[in-house]
Each structure stands twice: as C-alpha cells, then as structure tokens.
Design a protein around this motif. Structure first.
Motif, PDB file in Angstrom:
ATOM      1  N   VAL A 133      87.339  72.186  70.423  1.00 42.74           N
ATOM      2  CA  VAL A 133      86.749  71.514  71.400  1.00 42.74           C
ATOM      3  C   VAL A 133      87.603  70.209  71.551  1.00 42.74           C
ATOM      4  O   VAL A 133      88.331  70.044  72.776  1.00 42.74           O
ATOM      5  CB  VAL A 133      85.329  71.341  71.624  1.00 42.74           C
ATOM      6  CG1 VAL A 133      85.011  70.660  72.943  1.00 42.74           C
ATOM      7  CG2 VAL A 133      84.532  72.772  71.207  1.00 42.74           C
ATOM      8  N   VAL A 134      87.791  69.689  70.565  1.00 45.76           N
ATOM      9  CA  VAL A 134      88.472  68.333  70.717  1.00 45.76           C
ATOM     10  C   VAL A 134      89.887  68.721  71.063  1.00 45.76           C
ATOM     11  O   VAL A 134      90.759  69.408  70.583  1.00 45.76           O
ATOM     12  CB  VAL A 134      88.434  67.606  69.409  1.00 45.76           C
ATOM     13  CG1 VAL A 134      89.311  66.295  69.215  1.00 45.76           C
ATOM     14  CG2 VAL A 134      87.148  67.189  68.795  1.00 45.76           C
ATOM     15  N   GLY A 135      90.241  67.938  72.133  1.00 46.77           N
ATOM     16  CA  GLY A 135      91.826  68.191  72.482  1.00 46.77           C
ATOM     17  C   GLY A 135      92.561  66.984  72.345  1.00 46.77           C
ATOM     18  O   GLY A 135      94.033  67.052  72.314  1.00 46.77           O
ATOM     19  N   GLU A 136      92.098  65.726  72.153  1.00 42.49           N
ATOM     20  CA  GLU A 136      92.807  64.522  71.803  1.00 42.49           C
ATOM     21  C   GLU A 136      92.064  63.663  70.651  1.00 42.49           C
ATOM     22  O   GLU A 136      90.982  63.527  70.929  1.00 42.49           O
ATOM     23  CB  GLU A 136      93.195  63.670  73.086  1.00 42.49           C
ATOM     24  CG  GLU A 136      93.936  62.536  72.841  1.00 42.49           C
ATOM     25  CD  GLU A 136      94.129  61.417  74.031  1.00 42.49           C
ATOM     26  OE1 GLU A 136      93.911  62.067  75.058  1.00 42.49           O
ATOM     27  OE2 GLU A 136      94.728  60.592  73.783  1.00 42.49           O
ATOM     28  N   VAL A 137      92.951  63.206  69.598  1.00 39.23           N
ATOM     29  CA  VAL A 137      92.179  62.481  68.925  1.00 39.23           C
ATOM     30  C   VAL A 137      92.842  61.064  69.233  1.00 39.23           C
ATOM     31  O   VAL A 137      94.015  60.954  68.997  1.00 39.23           O
ATOM     32  CB  VAL A 137      92.572  62.685  67.545  1.00 39.23           C
ATOM     33  CG1 VAL A 137      91.772  61.642  66.549  1.00 39.23           C
ATOM     34  CG2 VAL A 137      91.834  64.257  67.266  1.00 39.23           C
ATOM     35  N   VAL A 138      91.944  59.923  69.521  1.00 42.06           N
ATOM     36  CA  VAL A 138      92.542  58.554  69.705  1.00 42.06           C
ATOM     37  C   VAL A 138      92.165  57.566  68.308  1.00 42.06           C
ATOM     38  O   VAL A 138      91.247  57.499  67.867  1.00 42.06           O
ATOM     39  CB  VAL A 138      91.750  58.055  70.946  1.00 42.06           C
ATOM     40  CG1 VAL A 138      92.298  56.605  71.374  1.00 42.06           C
ATOM     41  CG2 VAL A 138      91.581  58.804  72.223  1.00 42.06           C
ATOM     42  N   LEU A 139      93.402  57.284  67.924  1.00 41.98           N
ATOM     43  CA  LEU A 139      93.168  56.430  66.490  1.00 41.98           C
ATOM     44  C   LEU A 139      92.842  55.057  67.033  1.00 41.98           C
ATOM     45  O   LEU A 139      93.982  54.141  67.750  1.00 41.98           O
ATOM     46  CB  LEU A 139      94.553  56.593  65.687  1.00 41.98           C
ATOM     47  CG  LEU A 139      94.851  58.149  65.309  1.00 41.98           C
ATOM     48  CD1 LEU A 139      96.130  58.251  64.622  1.00 41.98           C
ATOM     49  CD2 LEU A 139      93.592  58.491  64.606  1.00 41.98           C
ATOM     50  N   ALA A 140      91.822  54.695  66.688  1.00 40.59           N
ATOM     51  CA  ALA A 140      91.484  53.116  67.087  1.00 40.59           C
ATOM     52  C   ALA A 140      91.138  52.099  65.766  1.00 40.59           C
ATOM     53  O   ALA A 140      90.276  51.385  65.821  1.00 40.59           O
ATOM     54  CB  ALA A 140      90.341  53.059  67.996  1.00 40.59           C
ATOM     55  N   THR A 141      91.858  52.402  64.648  1.00 42.15           N
ATOM     56  CA  THR A 141      91.755  51.749  63.469  1.00 42.15           C
ATOM     57  C   THR A 141      92.299  50.439  63.674  1.00 42.15           C
ATOM     58  O   THR A 141      93.192  50.309  64.696  1.00 42.15           O
ATOM     59  CB  THR A 141      92.596  52.470  62.106  1.00 42.15           C
ATOM     60  OG1 THR A 141      94.101  52.611  62.631  1.00 42.15           O
ATOM     61  CG2 THR A 141      91.862  53.463  61.831  1.00 42.15           C
ATOM     62  N   ASN A 142      92.028  49.282  62.872  1.00 39.81           N
ATOM     63  CA  ASN A 142      92.656  48.003  63.111  1.00 39.81           C
ATOM     64  C   ASN A 142      93.923  47.965  63.039  1.00 39.81           C
ATOM     65  O   ASN A 142      94.774  48.711  62.494  1.00 39.81           O
ATOM     66  CB  ASN A 142      91.829  46.907  62.192  1.00 39.81           C
ATOM     67  CG  ASN A 142      90.517  46.953  62.538  1.00 39.81           C
ATOM     68  OD1 ASN A 142      90.033  46.780  63.659  1.00 39.81           O
ATOM     69  ND2 ASN A 142      89.663  46.826  61.545  1.00 39.81           N
ATOM     70  N   PHE A 143      94.554  46.984  63.717  1.00 35.33           N
ATOM     71  CA  PHE A 143      96.001  46.708  63.559  1.00 35.33           C
ATOM     72  C   PHE A 143      96.505  45.584  62.659  1.00 35.33           C
ATOM     73  O   PHE A 143      97.367  45.057  62.631  1.00 35.33           O
ATOM     74  CB  PHE A 143      96.702  45.987  65.153  1.00 35.33           C
ATOM     75  CG  PHE A 143      96.509  47.097  66.122  1.00 35.33           C
ATOM     76  CD1 PHE A 143      97.657  47.743  66.302  1.00 35.33           C
ATOM     77  CD2 PHE A 143      95.400  47.468  66.933  1.00 35.33           C
ATOM     78  CE1 PHE A 143      97.646  49.049  67.356  1.00 35.33           C
ATOM     79  CE2 PHE A 143      95.420  48.472  68.017  1.00 35.33           C
ATOM     80  CZ  PHE A 143      96.593  49.159  68.103  1.00 35.33           C
TER      81      PHE A 143
END
Ligand code: ZN
Length: 196
Positions: A133-143
């Motif tokens: 179902v997931v079409g996009e994984v957004v990586l929001a780990t720290n910079f």
C-alpha cells in the motif's frame, strides 16, 4: 547500607546520566522526604512496564496493539514518514503539512555506541514499507551525521526492494535536530522533499 536501600540505589543507577552519588541522593530523598512520591513512582513504573508496548505497525509506544494514529482511517496510507523519535513525529504533526503515517525508529544508527540496524527495528520497517500500500517513504531523520547516515542506509535498503524513497529538503539546518527546529521550516522541508 540496608539491602533494600542498596537495591534501590542500584536500580536508580539504570537511569541515563545517573551516577552512584546522585542515585544515593535520590534514594535518600524518596525514603526520607517523599514516601508518597516513592510509592507513586513504583506504581507508575510497574504499570508502564506491564501495559506499554510498541505499536505493531509504526513502532511507537502504545497500550494497544496498534496505536491511534495507525488506526486512523483518515490518514493517507500511501505515505510513510520515518522519524527517529516520538518527539520528532510530534513536531511534524504540528506543521499540519503531512497526512500520511509514520514509522518511529526509536533511535538512529550509531556504530560508535554499538547501535546497529537491529536496534532501530529496520526489519520491522522493511516489512511495514513493503505492505503493497505504501507508495512513498519519506525519510525525516535528523540532519546530524548519525541521522544522515541512518537516512542513507534506509534509503539504500528500501530502494533495493524497489520502493520509492524521499528525504526532507534541506530547509532544516545542517546538524539540526527536528525537535528544535521551528514548525514553518519543517513544513517547508516536507513540501520540498526530494527523491533519494
Ligand atoms: Zn502506530
């Protein structure tokens, strides 16, 4: 020292940043000045350990099998945002720019501290992201260095499985931890996210 007191001091030392001296001070304080607080602490700890688990889907803390957000039918199930901590998740929620679901790593890769892929539940993430179902994984780990390395590792892992991966745009300052960045900047970074 009384055996029970020694045991309590040892237990308090398990807390991060608590050395032998402060553990002893805490133990004395609780028994001498705040027995009610001590009883409350012991009940709360017992209850939390008995009832708080990790969400089967997003890995955050919950008392149910699946947390409220994962169970929310109004969220966009095609988007999965990967964050390090529940605090980071809360920051992104505050921006009101993201309506997908999350995966909470509960940490970051940190080889120097002996924290590897297993410790941040990457197998669980992989299974979650590959649910069809997931079409996009957004990586929001720290910079931070560790956050960037974690994002890179996850990106390679997911792309090898044919999944589409994006990273928050660089509105967030280098070395920046999401928890301390203002909501407007995170909102911008979410909207401007780019493929990795
Ligand atoms: Zn969940």
């Amino acid at each position: 020292m009384a055996k029970a007191l020694e045991y309590l001091t040892e237990a308090l030392r398990r807390l991060p940043g608590v050395g032998p001296k402060s553990a002893q001070r805490m133990a004395f304080h609780l028994l001498q000045h705040d027995r009610e607080g001590a009883a409350m602490l012991s009940r709360a700890l017992y209850q939390a350990v008995e009832s708080v688990n990790h969400c089967a889907l997003c890995n955050t803390f919950t008392e149910a099998d699946v947390c409220d957000m994962c169970a929310d039918e109004a969220r966009d199930r095609r988007l999965l945002c990967v964050v390090e901590t529940p605090a980071d998740q809360a920051m992104i929620e505050q921006t009101l720019t993201y309506k997908g679901l999350y995966f909470v790593l509960m940490g970051r890769l940190s080889p120097l501290d002996g924290i590897g892929p297993k410790d941040i539940h990457l197998e669980k993430l992989l299974a979650r992201a590959a649910d069809g179902v997931v079409g996009e994984v957004v990586l929001a780990t720290n910079f931070t260095n560790e956050g960037e390395a974690t994002a890179h590792y996850i990106s390679e892992m997911l792309k090898a499985r044919g999944l589409q991966v994006s990273r928050l745009a660089r509105g967030v300052p280098v070395g920046g931890e999401l928890e301390y960045v203002d909501a407007g900047t995170i909102a911008r970074a979410m909207l401007d996210r780019r493929s990795t």
